[in-house]
Design a protein around this motif. Structure first.
Motif, PDB file in Angstrom:
ATOM      1  N   ILE A  32      31.873  35.050  28.303  1.00  7.44           N
ATOM      2  CA  ILE A  32      33.222  34.718  27.852  1.00  7.44           C
ATOM      3  C   ILE A  32      34.261  35.493  28.652  1.00  7.44           C
ATOM      4  N   SER A  33      33.995  36.750  28.925  1.00 11.47           N
ATOM      5  CA  SER A  33      34.951  37.531  29.719  1.00 11.47           C
ATOM      6  C   SER A  33      35.148  36.914  31.095  1.00 11.47           C
ATOM      7  N   TRP A  34      34.033  36.413  31.690  1.00 11.76           N
ATOM      8  CA  TRP A  34      34.163  35.751  32.985  1.00 11.76           C
ATOM      9  C   TRP A  34      34.959  34.453  32.856  1.00 11.76           C
ATOM     10  N   GLY A  35      34.770  33.713  31.794  1.00 14.26           N
ATOM     11  CA  GLY A  35      35.518  32.473  31.600  1.00 14.26           C
ATOM     12  C   GLY A  35      36.997  32.714  31.445  1.00 14.26           C
ATOM     13  N   LEU A  36      37.365  33.731  30.684  1.00 14.95           N
ATOM     14  CA  LEU A  36      38.786  34.057  30.524  1.00 14.95           C
ATOM     15  C   LEU A  36      39.386  34.497  31.851  1.00 14.95           C
ATOM     16  N   TYR A  37      38.604  35.213  32.635  1.00 17.48           N
ATOM     17  CA  TYR A  37      39.070  35.619  33.963  1.00 17.48           C
ATOM     18  C   TYR A  37      39.419  34.378  34.787  1.00 17.48           C
ATOM     19  N   ASN A  38      38.592  33.324  34.692  1.00 14.11           N
ATOM     20  CA  ASN A  38      38.852  32.089  35.435  1.00 14.11           C
ATOM     21  C   ASN A  38      40.151  31.424  34.983  1.00 14.11           C
ATOM     22  N   ILE A  39      40.401  31.377  33.689  1.00 12.36           N
ATOM     23  CA  ILE A  39      41.610  30.717  33.187  1.00 12.36           C
ATOM     24  C   ILE A  39      42.859  31.485  33.614  1.00 12.36           C
ATOM     25  N   VAL A  40      42.766  32.799  33.571  1.00 10.79           N
ATOM     26  CA  VAL A  40      43.925  33.589  34.024  1.00 10.79           C
ATOM     27  C   VAL A  40      44.207  33.306  35.496  1.00 10.79           C
ATOM     28  N   GLU A  41      43.150  33.221  36.305  1.00  8.20           N
ATOM     29  CA  GLU A  41      43.356  32.925  37.731  1.00  8.20           C
ATOM     30  C   GLU A  41      43.967  31.551  37.926  1.00  8.20           C
ATOM     31  N   ALA A  42      43.520  30.574  37.145  1.00 11.02           N
ATOM     32  CA  ALA A  42      44.083  29.227  37.263  1.00 11.02           C
ATOM     33  C   ALA A  42      45.560  29.215  36.904  1.00 11.02           C
ATOM     34  N   LEU A  43      45.940  29.916  35.845  1.00  8.58           N
ATOM     35  CA  LEU A  43      47.349  29.949  35.446  1.00  8.58           C
ATOM     36  C   LEU A  43      48.199  30.715  36.458  1.00  8.58           C
ATOM     37  N   VAL A  44      47.641  31.783  37.012  1.00 10.58           N
ATOM     38  CA  VAL A  44      48.380  32.518  38.043  1.00 10.58           C
ATOM     39  C   VAL A  44      48.665  31.602  39.227  1.00 10.58           C
ATOM     40  N   PHE A  45      47.693  30.763  39.587  1.00  8.83           N
ATOM     41  CA  PHE A  45      47.912  29.806  40.675  1.00  8.83           C
ATOM     42  C   PHE A  45      49.027  28.831  40.319  1.00  8.83           C
ATOM     43  N   LEU A  46      49.001  28.278  39.123  1.00  6.22           N
ATOM     44  CA  LEU A  46      50.035  27.320  38.735  1.00  6.22           C
ATOM     45  C   LEU A  46      51.422  27.972  38.732  1.00  6.22           C
ATOM     46  N   HIS A  47      51.480  29.187  38.200  1.00  3.24           N
ATOM     47  CA  HIS A  47      52.779  29.826  38.045  1.00  3.24           C
ATOM     48  C   HIS A  47      53.331  30.314  39.367  1.00  3.24           C
ATOM     49  N   LEU A 107      46.860  41.082  34.121  1.00  3.03           N
ATOM     50  CA  LEU A 107      45.830  41.035  33.074  1.00  3.03           C
ATOM     51  C   LEU A 107      44.419  41.058  33.670  1.00  3.03           C
ATOM     52  N   LEU A 108      44.283  40.640  34.908  1.00  2.00           N
ATOM     53  CA  LEU A 108      42.960  40.614  35.541  1.00  2.00           C
ATOM     54  C   LEU A 108      42.373  42.006  35.720  1.00  2.00           C
ATOM     55  N   LYS A 109      43.228  43.040  35.631  1.00  2.66           N
ATOM     56  CA  LYS A 109      42.742  44.399  35.771  1.00  2.66           C
ATOM     57  C   LYS A 109      42.306  45.019  34.441  1.00  2.66           C
ATOM     58  N   CYS A 110      42.306  44.233  33.393  1.00  2.22           N
ATOM     59  CA  CYS A 110      41.899  44.739  32.080  1.00  2.22           C
ATOM     60  C   CYS A 110      40.443  45.185  32.120  1.00  2.22           C
ATOM     61  N   PRO A 111      40.125  46.324  31.479  1.00  2.00           N
ATOM     62  CA  PRO A 111      38.731  46.816  31.488  1.00  2.00           C
ATOM     63  C   PRO A 111      37.719  45.828  30.919  1.00  2.00           C
ATOM     64  N   VAL A 112      38.168  44.877  30.132  1.00  2.00           N
ATOM     65  CA  VAL A 112      37.210  43.926  29.569  1.00  2.00           C
ATOM     66  C   VAL A 112      36.555  43.084  30.663  1.00  2.00           C
ATOM     67  N   PHE A 113      37.229  42.974  31.791  1.00  2.00           N
ATOM     68  CA  PHE A 113      36.663  42.192  32.890  1.00  2.00           C
ATOM     69  C   PHE A 113      35.860  43.051  33.866  1.00  2.00           C
ATOM     70  N   ASP A 114      35.793  44.327  33.577  1.00  5.23           N
ATOM     71  CA  ASP A 114      35.058  45.223  34.477  1.00  5.23           C
ATOM     72  C   ASP A 114      33.623  45.377  33.973  1.00  5.23           C
ATOM     73  N   ASN A 115      32.752  44.432  34.296  1.00  5.11           N
ATOM     74  CA  ASN A 115      31.343  44.476  33.890  1.00  5.11           C
ATOM     75  C   ASN A 115      30.491  43.857  34.994  1.00  5.11           C
TER      76      ASN A 115
END
Length: 835
Positions: free
Chosen positions: A158-173, A303-311
């Motif tokens: 799930i953490s990897w999936g959320l990372y993907n959505i954040v990247e997609a939104l960063v691209f759009l924005h 948000l991509l630097k959040c520790p939850v994505f550091d695994n």
């Protein structure tokens, strides 16, 4: 699906949807599984009937229908391309086939082009909208499919999936300058590799443009309230304060709020692995993202630097996504570390099969298939790192799905065997059992065995030995021609300079023997074992002895006694104790079969003799009557031929009446001048010596007194004597037309001519008439074993009517006696005296 509307697309779409158009939050789109027509690769197809969309009102605003938001999504998805956005391979509006992308539809005139985004309401409503994308599953379905017993793995995924959505939104924005406007579960799709993809572009819009009303586009203002779920709408959207969005809200503000709500929704799922709670590192971030003021909502990039994505899971996934752009050395090191990562369970099966495996296949096709590329050391080392990982994934995950193995691994086998590198060949040979279990017979013979045969003659001893060991698993699937080819290689390897190869060759032959044809076994196994038994390498001789036991069923007992044992027996005194012990075991095991065979032969011989005796008795003799109805004994089935003749003559000459002799003095008799002396008794079944037949022996002439002895009569080796002299010569045997002549040794010779029928030959006519015989041991041929006294010296023979014979059917004819003296030179020497 599967109707003619999709015929122009290079995809085969399933007729049954996995998610029907009537399901909640589907917004009129039905989801189908599909495959590419070129390689059967899986894809996903979305279909919506425009007529049905036009008839279906939006849930929150019945005055609006689903057609315009669906057309908006249809036009946007084929223009947005990013690794985190759901990739559209083809689109088709059947009302406007000329606008299709990724299809084989013929081009049409520009007059039939589909209306643009600003004129969607002018679109025709009779056709079908079709979007073919990469294989993907709706987010809710993916969450439901997670294994609840693996909470840690689920949380990492799930953490990897959320990372993907954040990247997609960063691209759009930042790049597209667009706000998605509908971040919710129905806009998120998950690929088989675990990547989250952004879709659902029903409301995508720019922010802060001058459009006459300020803020987002009119399409967004019209449809966002009826399309996006309320809980995912920011407060300004709920209050329809679009002027705030236009004047002061940053472009990311509406999506930032929606994403915070989506994160809470995902972690609240029972399978999320966090007990329904958002991880602590994200909780503070979510509070800022849901701020009431659009200006205070943070940008999503940090948000991509959040520790939850550091695994480790996210780190490995990131490297996989960027591996093609990494330096060669980093790439090789990562590939070498992946087997350990998979063994530790850091990456899931889906990631291995759907993300890592395609990368490996791409590298093999691009590098291993080119000799010039393989000439570079860095490419060679990359392939060496890829091959073990490839087979680890295939063995761990693809064996459970044979169709995936056939699709991904089978086409690579010829390429890998074609690589002229010993390291690559060795890595492939170590996994040959996996290939054998998954490939059909034709593929094994064509793509595996034939290319690997070059290893039998390679200059590297290690590769020759590995090739030999690897081939054993292929033997059951090899056809006859390749088996014969293999036999020739085995014969060659028996002369290899490496002792270990010679030893493994004889072991190989012992194991492969059941699969060979009878002719191949006869040519190969015994000569091979014999050759290995003479090998100076002790393990080779030992293996040969063990192979003999393993293959003893393919030797006949005659071959064992004549060929196998003579090769084994010398090793009973081998200088190596292991060989001696094994040789004794082999000999003992083979002797068991030889003993059984010997007993069988003896039993069969006894049965043949018994059967032959029974057959003679049934045809020639009555039950319990040795003479049969004719009164003549049958010739014996075995033994001395002369003994049989003597027994027959004895039986045939027995009279029907008793005869008396005037004198009991025994005199020697002769037949044709040959004295009838019986030989001394000898042990064993030696042929008896015959005395000459006289008239008195046949009871022709005057009556003689018969003396009964204690035996059964007939010719024998006993020391009986003829004691009855014959006074008168009578007629001869009525069945013979030959002349019997008798004489007394030492006196005047007299001859009695007896007429015998021509039907029988005179057996005794060939005896030498001049050789004296001692008749002292000869038994007279009389009935009941009676003795006949020979006439005294000087007495003549008188003719007398012969008595009637027994019931044998023989009749004695009265014939005149003709007496003549044979010259001393009338000798017959035919070799009978050798008896």
């Amino acid at each position: 699906m599967g109707n003619s509307s999709s015929a122009s697309l290079p995809y085969k779409i399933s007729p049954t949807p996995t998610t029907p158009a009537s399901s909640p939050q589907s917004h009129g789109w039905a989801i189908y599984s599909a495959t590419r027509k070129t390689d059967n690769g899986p894809v996903t197809a979305f279909q919506a009937s425009k007529a049905e969309l036009a008839r279906t009102p939006l849930r929150k605003n019945p005055s609006l229908n689903q057609l315009i938001p669906a057309l908006h999504h249809f036009h946007r998805i084929k223009r947005l391309i990013h690794p985190r956005i759901l990739r559209a391979h083809a689109t088709l509006d059947t009302d406007y086939p000329s606008s299709a992308t990724g299809s084989d539809a013929p081009s049409a005139s520009s007059s039939s082009a589909a209306p643009g985004l600003d004129a969607l309401h002018q679109s025709a409503t009779t056709g079908t909208l079709i979007i073919v994308t990469e294989e993907a599953t709706p987010l809710d379905d993916w969450l439901d499919s997670l294994d609840p017993t693996s909470p840690a793995a689920n949380s990492a995924a799930i953490s990897w999936g959320l990372y993907n959505i954040v990247e997609a939104l960063v691209f759009l924005h930042t790049q597209a300058k667009l706000a998605h406007g509908m971040i919710c579960p129905r806009a998120i799709f998950v690929t088989p590799g675990g990547d989250f993809k952004l879709g659902g572009f029903d409301l995508i819009t720019p922010i802060g443009i001058e459009d006459g009303g300020g803020g987002p586009t009119p399409h967004f203002r019209t449809y966002e309230a009826a399309t996006c779920p309320d809980e995912y709408r920011s407060p300004e959207r709920v209050g329809q304060r679009y002027d705030v969005l236009q004047q002061s809200a940053p472009i990311h503000s509406i999506d930032c709020y929606s994403l915070a709500v989506l994160i809470e929704y995902i972690y609240a799922h029972p399978n999320a692995g966090t007990n329904g709670k958002v991880p602590a590192p994200l909780q503070k971030a979510l509070l800022r993202m849901k701020n009431e003021s659009p200006k205070l909502r943070p940008r999503l990039g940090p948000l991509l630097k959040c520790p939850v994505f550091d695994n480790p899971y996210v780190m490995a996934q990131l490297f996989l996504d960027e591996v093609t752009a990494k330096p060669a050395e980093e790439k090789i090191m990562f590939l070498q570390s992946l087997p350990d990562i998979l063994n530790r369970g850091v990456l899931s099966e889906d990631v291995a099969v759907h993300k890592i495996l395609p990368l490996l296949i791409l590298s093999i096709n691009g590098v291993a298939g080119s000799e010039s590329a393989m000439a570079q050391d860095v490419n060679r080392r990359e392939i060496l790192a890829i091959v073990p990982l490839l087979f680890q994934i295939a063995e761990s995950f693809l064996t459970k799905k044979p169709e995936l193995f056939q699709r991904h691994i089978t086409p690579l086998v010829p390429i890998l065997f074609g690589v002229k590198d010993r390291g690559v060949r060795g890595a492939v040979l170590q996994k040959i059992s996996l290939l054998e279990s998954q490939l059909d017979n034709a593929s094994v013979n064509t793509h595996v065995f034939e290319p690997m045969c070059s290893g039998f003659s390679d200059s590297s001893a290690a590769l020759r030995e590995l090739t030999l060991k690897s081939t054993i698993v292929l033997v059951p699937k090899l056809h006859h021609a390749n088996l014969e080819k293999l036999v020739r290689y085995l014969v060659r390897l028996q002369s290899d300079q490496e002792a270990s190869i010679r030893t493994n060759t004889v072991i190989f032959i012992g194991k492969v023997a059941p699969n060979l044809s009878e002719i191949s076994r006869q040519k190969l196994i015994l000569p091979a074992f014999t050759r290995s038994m003479k090998d100076p390498f002790t393990p080779c001789r030992l293996s040969a002895l063990r192979a003999v036991i393993a293959c003893k069923e393919y030797f006949t007992q005659k071959e064992i006694s004549e060929k196998v044992l003579p090769c084994i027996v010398p090793h009973l005194l081998d200088h190596a104790s292991d060989v001696r012990n094994e040789a004794f075991k082999v000999v003992d095991a083979l002797l068991v079969g030889l003993r059984e065979e010997s007993q069988r032969i003896g039993k069969d011989e006894a049965e043949r003799i018994t059967a032959a005796s029974c057959g003679i008795n049934q045809t020639g003799n009555a039950a319990n009557n040795p003479l049969g109805s004719s009164g003549i004994a049958a010739a014996p089935a075995s033994g001395s031929y002369l003994s049989g003749i003597s027994s027959w003559m004895t039986s045939a000459s027995q009279p029907t009446e008793d005869m008396t002799a005037p004198s009991s003095n025994p005199l020697p008799t002769s037949y044709n001048g040959m004295s009838t002396k019986a030989p001394a008794a000898k042990p064993g079944p030696a042929a008896p010596k015959f005395s000459s037949l006289t008239l008195s022996d046949a009871h022709i002439g005057g009556a003689s007194k018969v003396h009964t002895s204690d035996d059964a009569g007939g010719w024998s080796d006993d020391d009986d004597i003829l004691s009855s002299p014959t006074k008168n010569a009578g007629s001869g045997w009525d069945d013979d037309d030959r002349n019997f002549e008798t004489s007394y040794s030492g006196g005047a010779q007299s001859t009695s001519k007896v007429n015998i029928d021509d039907d029988d030959d005179d057996f005794f006519a060939s005896f030498d008439a001049t050789k004296p015989r001692n008749v002292g041991g000869t038994r007279a041929a009389t009935s009941g074993g009676s003795r006949l006294s020979a006439p005294k010296k000087g007495l003549g023979l008188a003719s007398k009517g012969a008595p009637s014979m027994q019931s044998s059917g023989l009749k004695v004819k009265k014939q005149p006696v003709a007496v003549k003296k044979l010259p001393a030179t009338d000798l017959m020497d035919d070799g009978w005296d050798d008896f």
